[in-house]
Enzyme design. Structure first.
Site, PDB file in Angstrom:
ATOM      1  N   TYR A 120       0.844  -1.208   0.000  1.00 57.77           N
ATOM      2  CA  TYR A 120       0.000   0.000   0.000  1.00 57.77           C
ATOM      3  C   TYR A 120       0.875   1.253   0.000  1.00 57.77           C
ATOM      4  O   TYR A 120       0.726   2.128  -0.854  1.00 57.77           O
ATOM      5  CB  TYR A 120      -0.899  -0.043   1.235  1.00 57.77           C
ATOM      6  N   ASN A 131     -13.823  -1.249  13.714  1.00 55.14           N
ATOM      7  CA  ASN A 131     -13.681  -2.436  14.565  1.00 55.14           C
ATOM      8  C   ASN A 131     -14.213  -2.183  15.976  1.00 55.14           C
ATOM      9  O   ASN A 131     -14.997  -2.972  16.509  1.00 55.14           O
ATOM     10  CB  ASN A 131     -12.204  -2.814  14.667  1.00 55.14           C
ATOM     11  N   PHE A 132     -13.758  -1.088  16.588  1.00 62.12           N
ATOM     12  CA  PHE A 132     -14.164  -0.807  17.977  1.00 62.12           C
ATOM     13  C   PHE A 132     -15.681  -0.633  18.069  1.00 62.12           C
ATOM     14  O   PHE A 132     -16.321  -1.151  18.995  1.00 62.12           O
ATOM     15  CB  PHE A 132     -13.457   0.450  18.500  1.00 62.12           C
ATOM     16  N   ASP A 134       0.012  -2.016  23.357  1.00 61.65           N
ATOM     17  CA  ASP A 134      -0.454  -1.541  24.667  1.00 61.65           C
ATOM     18  C   ASP A 134      -1.442  -0.382  24.543  1.00 61.65           C
ATOM     19  O   ASP A 134      -1.865   0.190  25.545  1.00 61.65           O
ATOM     20  CB  ASP A 134       0.747  -1.150  25.550  1.00 61.65           C
TER      21      ASP A 134
HETATM   22  P1  NAD Z   1     -12.673   2.004   0.619  1.00 60.68           P
HETATM   23  O1  NAD Z   1     -12.043   0.660   0.604  1.00 60.68           O
HETATM   24  O2  NAD Z   1     -14.002   2.154   1.258  1.00 60.68           O
HETATM   25  O3  NAD Z   1     -12.804   2.555  -0.872  1.00 60.68           O
HETATM   26  C1  NAD Z   1     -11.970   2.165  -1.926  1.00 60.68           C
HETATM   27  C2  NAD Z   1     -12.857   1.856  -3.124  1.00 60.68           C
HETATM   28  O4  NAD Z   1     -12.027   1.501  -4.239  1.00 60.68           O
HETATM   29  C3  NAD Z   1     -13.790   0.679  -2.860  1.00 60.68           C
HETATM   30  O5  NAD Z   1     -15.090   0.988  -3.279  1.00 60.68           O
HETATM   31  C4  NAD Z   1     -13.189  -0.441  -3.709  1.00 60.68           C
HETATM   32  O6  NAD Z   1     -14.134  -1.382  -4.126  1.00 60.68           O
HETATM   33  C5  NAD Z   1     -12.570   0.350  -4.855  1.00 60.68           C
HETATM   34  N1  NAD Z   1     -11.499  -0.364  -5.536  1.00 60.68           N
HETATM   35  C6  NAD Z   1     -10.458  -1.033  -4.972  1.00 60.68           C
HETATM   36  N2  NAD Z   1      -9.684  -1.552  -5.931  1.00 60.68           N
HETATM   37  C7  NAD Z   1     -10.237  -1.190  -7.119  1.00 60.68           C
HETATM   38  C8  NAD Z   1      -9.904  -1.446  -8.492  1.00 60.68           C
HETATM   39  N3  NAD Z   1      -8.824  -2.165  -8.816  1.00 60.68           N
HETATM   40  N4  NAD Z   1     -10.699  -0.922  -9.453  1.00 60.68           N
HETATM   41  C9  NAD Z   1     -11.800  -0.204  -9.131  1.00 60.68           C
HETATM   42  N5  NAD Z   1     -12.174   0.056  -7.866  1.00 60.68           N
HETATM   43  C10 NAD Z   1     -11.391  -0.433  -6.872  1.00 60.68           C
HETATM   44  O7  NAD Z   1     -11.613   3.002   1.271  1.00 60.68           O
HETATM   45  P2  NAD Z   1     -11.695   4.567   1.551  1.00 60.68           P
HETATM   46  O8  NAD Z   1     -11.370   4.778   2.969  1.00 60.68           O
HETATM   47  O9  NAD Z   1     -12.952   5.129   0.991  1.00 60.68           O
HETATM   48  O10 NAD Z   1     -10.451   5.088   0.701  1.00 60.68           O
HETATM   49  C11 NAD Z   1     -10.613   5.771  -0.531  1.00 60.68           C
HETATM   50  C12 NAD Z   1      -9.248   6.280  -0.997  1.00 60.68           C
HETATM   51  O11 NAD Z   1      -8.726   7.202  -0.042  1.00 60.68           O
HETATM   52  C13 NAD Z   1      -8.206   5.182  -1.174  1.00 60.68           C
HETATM   53  O12 NAD Z   1      -7.417   5.454  -2.315  1.00 60.68           O
HETATM   54  C14 NAD Z   1      -7.379   5.300   0.081  1.00 60.68           C
HETATM   55  O13 NAD Z   1      -6.056   4.860  -0.126  1.00 60.68           O
HETATM   56  C15 NAD Z   1      -7.448   6.792   0.357  1.00 60.68           C
HETATM   57  N6  NAD Z   1      -7.220   7.074   1.791  1.00 60.68           N
HETATM   58  C16 NAD Z   1      -8.199   6.840   2.712  1.00 60.68           C
HETATM   59  C17 NAD Z   1      -7.941   7.088   4.052  1.00 60.68           C
HETATM   60  C18 NAD Z   1      -8.987   6.883   5.125  1.00 60.68           C
HETATM   61  O14 NAD Z   1      -8.663   7.064   6.301  1.00 60.68           O
HETATM   62  N7  NAD Z   1     -10.224   6.552   4.813  1.00 60.68           N
HETATM   63  C19 NAD Z   1      -6.680   7.545   4.463  1.00 60.68           C
HETATM   64  C20 NAD Z   1      -5.703   7.728   3.490  1.00 60.68           C
HETATM   65  C21 NAD Z   1      -5.983   7.510   2.151  1.00 60.68           C
HETATM   66  N1  UDP Z   2      -5.939  -1.105  16.012  1.00 66.22           N
HETATM   67  C1  UDP Z   2      -6.302  -1.623  17.252  1.00 66.22           C
HETATM   68  N2  UDP Z   2      -7.339  -2.496  17.297  1.00 66.22           N
HETATM   69  C2  UDP Z   2      -8.054  -2.858  16.204  1.00 66.22           C
HETATM   70  C3  UDP Z   2      -7.698  -2.320  14.942  1.00 66.22           C
HETATM   71  C4  UDP Z   2      -6.615  -1.440  14.885  1.00 66.22           C
HETATM   72  O1  UDP Z   2      -5.699  -1.304  18.276  1.00 66.22           O
HETATM   73  O2  UDP Z   2      -9.003  -3.649  16.334  1.00 66.22           O
HETATM   74  C5  UDP Z   2      -4.826  -0.146  15.956  1.00 66.22           C
HETATM   75  C6  UDP Z   2      -3.774  -0.444  14.906  1.00 66.22           C
HETATM   76  O3  UDP Z   2      -2.794  -1.345  15.403  1.00 66.22           O
HETATM   77  C7  UDP Z   2      -3.211   0.936  14.649  1.00 66.22           C
HETATM   78  C8  UDP Z   2      -4.396   1.862  14.864  1.00 66.22           C
HETATM   79  O4  UDP Z   2      -5.355   1.099  15.603  1.00 66.22           O
HETATM   80  O5  UDP Z   2      -2.216   1.242  15.600  1.00 66.22           O
HETATM   81  C9  UDP Z   2      -5.040   2.343  13.580  1.00 66.22           C
HETATM   82  O6  UDP Z   2      -5.295   1.222  12.766  1.00 66.22           O
HETATM   83  P1  UDP Z   2      -6.090   1.312  11.391  1.00 66.22           P
HETATM   84  O7  UDP Z   2      -6.029  -0.049  10.780  1.00 66.22           O
HETATM   85  O8  UDP Z   2      -7.414   1.916  11.594  1.00 66.22           O
HETATM   86  O9  UDP Z   2      -5.284   2.362  10.512  1.00 66.22           O
HETATM   87  P2  UDP Z   2      -3.743   2.624  10.179  1.00 66.22           P
HETATM   88  O10 UDP Z   2      -2.873   1.713  10.988  1.00 66.22           O
HETATM   89  O11 UDP Z   2      -3.642   2.345   8.727  1.00 66.22           O
HETATM   90  O12 UDP Z   2      -3.550   4.029  10.546  1.00 66.22           O
END
Ligand code: NAD
Ligand code: UDP
Length: 323
Positions: free
Chosen positions: A146, A191-192, A207
């Site tokens: 990723y 999840n929470f 922790d």
């Molecule tokens: P999400 O998984 O809900 O949305 C991603 C969407 O992309 C889904 O609908 C999935 O089906 C689609 N998808 C995945 N692979 C695909 C492919 N090969 N072709 C067509 N569609 C495809 O996640 P999200 O949280 O809505 O994230 C949306 C975007 O924002 C992503 O690019 C993610 O990396 C970025 N982003 C999100 C967060 C966040 O906290 N939500 C943080 C950083 C970056």
């Molecule tokens: N995490 C946790 N319990 C869970 C899921 C995630 O403690 O059931 C923690 C995880 O280890 C990380 C933080 O929550 O430190 C955020 O995780 P998430 O997967 O939401 O996003 P990211 O790590 O990509 O920021």
């Protein structure tokens, strides 16, 4: 306002569906493209009857021929459990997906925005993270598919910009949460809340002292659209997120309090390469876009909890194998 033809890849996902909502309301002609790998049609079925909304099932790793004025490139699994499910496909989606969409933007002379991520900073040694920080990613770890995919996509965006004059925007999104998160995506907020509402143990990894800064989805969609519509000279990358930082233990306690759950907190091993701390420096977004997130965690969590109470969680599937 001029009506634009706008493509949203990943438009049926958590963020994409909220973005489609806002753009449809603004009267633009929206093409939502998704392969439903980590989402389901129910996120956008309420838009299907709208005259200015079209849904295409398609995978961004394959070329598609469309005529558009703007592209928001969001297609990519975003939750660690989802993107590690098929890591090679995740990398293909980021890299080949970016190439296909940048090619479309080049051919159509469309403006294109990339949904990049705070994960490009890896497990950061600089805190909070400004855009100038180059990151600390383990290239061979389980998160690399990723993180490195998104880093390569940023590189492609800037090379298409410099070499082919493609009009780009790059936003680095920090942890965002809200209604329409997939209840089984394994991200911490979903999840929470799911665990608390179903009376399961709430699983804290490590922790619980690691931190994240959580942005409510409405604040985030506002700044993504602002960035797309901002001046062409400001291409980013720009951090977007809410800088108020919480530990995972604090988050778990808030969720338990707000749901009134009887769940216990249980501790599980910390996944490999899990960033210890994360907080966006949003000075650039404040100065250039005049933007400030304004939904506090407590308020956003209440809305997200209400959403999770309203859905039938059993109807949500884990991702389908997809090669
Ligand atoms: P999400 O998984 O809900 O949305 C991603 C969407 O992309 C889904 O609908 C999935 O089906 C689609 N998808 C995945 N692979 C695909 C492919 N090969 N072709 C067509 N569609 C495809 O996640 P999200 O949280 O809505 O994230 C949306 C975007 O924002 C992503 O690019 C993610 O990396 C970025 N982003 C999100 C967060 C966040 O906290 N939500 C943080 C950083 C970056
Ligand atoms: N995490 C946790 N319990 C869970 C899921 C995630 O403690 O059931 C923690 C995880 O280890 C990380 C933080 O929550 O430190 C955020 O995780 P998430 O997967 O939401 O996003 P990211 O790590 O990509 O920021």
């Amino acid at each position: 306002m001029k009506t634009k033809r706008i493509l949203v890849t990943g438009g049926a996902g958590f963020l994409g569906s909220h973005l489609c909502d806002r753009l449809v309301e603004q009267g633009h002609d929206i093409i939502c493209l998704d392969n439903f790998f980590t989402s389901q049609k129910s996120n956008v079925t309420h838009l299907l009857g709208r005259k200015n909304f079209e849904l295409i099932r398609h995978d961004v790793t394959h070329p598609i021929w469309l005529e558009v004025d703007e592209i928001y490139n969001l297609a990519c699994p975003a939750a660690p459990g989802h993107y590690q499910f098929n890591p090679i496909k995740t990398m293909k989606t980021s890299v080949i997906g970016a190439i296909n969409m940048l090619g479309t933007a080049k051919r159509c002379r469309a403006k294109i925005l990339q949904a990049s991520t705070s994960e490009i900073y890896g497990d950061p040694e600089v805190h909070p993270q400004p855009e100038s920080y180059r990151g600390a990613v383990n290239t061979i770890g389980p998160r690399a598919c990723y993180d490195e995919g998104k880093r390569a996509a940023e590189t492609l965006f800037f090379d298409y910009h410099r070499s082919n004059h493609v009009n780009i925007r790059v936003v680095r999104i920090f942890n965002t949460y809200g209604p329409r998160m997939h209840p089984f995506d394994g991200r911490v907020v979903s999840n929470f809340i799911r665990q608390a509402l179903t009376g399961e143990d709430v699983t804290i990894f490590g922790d619980g002292s690691q931190s994240r800064s959580f942005c409510y989805v409405d604040d985030l969609i506002e700044v993504i659209i602002r960035m797309m519509n901002g001046p062409d000279e400001f291409v980013g990358p720009v951090n977007i997120g809410n800088p108020v930082e919480f530990t995972m233990k604090e988050l778990a306690e808030q969720v338990i309090e707000l749901t009134g759950a009887k769940s216990r907190l249980v501790y599980r091993p910390l996944p490999a390469d899990d960033p210890r701390q994360r907080q966006p420096d949003i000075t650039l977004a404040r100065n250039k876009l005049g933007w400030e997130p304004n939904v506090p965690l407590r308020e956003g969590l209440k809305k997200t909890i209400d959403y999770f109470k309203s859905i039938d969680m059993d109807s949500f599937r884990a991702p389908t194998p997809n090669y």
